[in-house]
Design an enzyme around this catalytic site. Structure first.
Site, PDB file in Angstrom:
ATOM      1  NE  ARG A 103      -6.241  -3.604  -2.191  1.00 45.42           N
ATOM      2  CZ  ARG A 103      -4.970  -3.512  -2.528  1.00 45.42           C
ATOM      3  NH1 ARG A 103      -4.607  -3.031  -3.701  1.00 45.42           N
ATOM      4  NH2 ARG A 103      -4.032  -3.881  -1.690  1.00 45.42           N
ATOM      5  CB  CYS A 105      -7.080  -8.052  -2.990  1.00 45.70           C
ATOM      6  SG  CYS A 105      -6.228  -8.745  -4.427  1.00 45.70           S
TER       7      CYS A 105
END
Length: 125
Positions: A103, A105
């Site tokens: 991930r 972000c």
């Protein structure tokens, strides 16, 4: 060969792009906001409501191609305020159980339609 994926259970694209493209055994999903498919408006209730709707929309696009969140290998999350990062992480953990995908972000100045969170995913069959 590529296949355009379009789910009626997710909001229509708000521009000239596809919800997702399937190539080989990889699905590239465009960013999903917290838009309610039936209304085309953002879910009411701030970050939590938009994040939960965002996940519902991602799940709908994945399901259209016979996939679910367990197929996701990479996510990119865009937030207008990283002060909500802990709240987002809680909702993220509710949806991604077991092995978590890679991930990124990042905080952005703005998102389409005034959204506060958006996520794009890459999934593999």
């Amino acid at each position: 060969m590529k296949t355009v994926i379009c789910s009626k259970n997710a909001p229509a694209a708000v521009g000239p792009y596809s919800q997702a493209i399937f190539v080989g055994d990889t699905l590239y999903c465009s960013g999903q906001l917290g838009l309610v498919p039936e209304t085309g408006k953002l879910a009411e209730g701030g970050l939590a409501a938009q994040a939960r709707q965002m996940f519902a929309n991602v799940k709908a696009v994945l399901a259209e191609n016979g996939m679910d969140l367990s197929n996701v290998v990479k996510t990119t999350v865009f937030m207008t305020d990283l002060a909500g990062f802990a709240e987002l992480n809680g909702i993220y953990a509710e949806n991604f159980t077991g092995e978590h995908p890679a991930r990124s972000c990042v905080q952005v100045a703005a998102l389409p339609l005034g959204g506060v969170v958006e996520m794009e995913v890459i999934a593999v069959k």
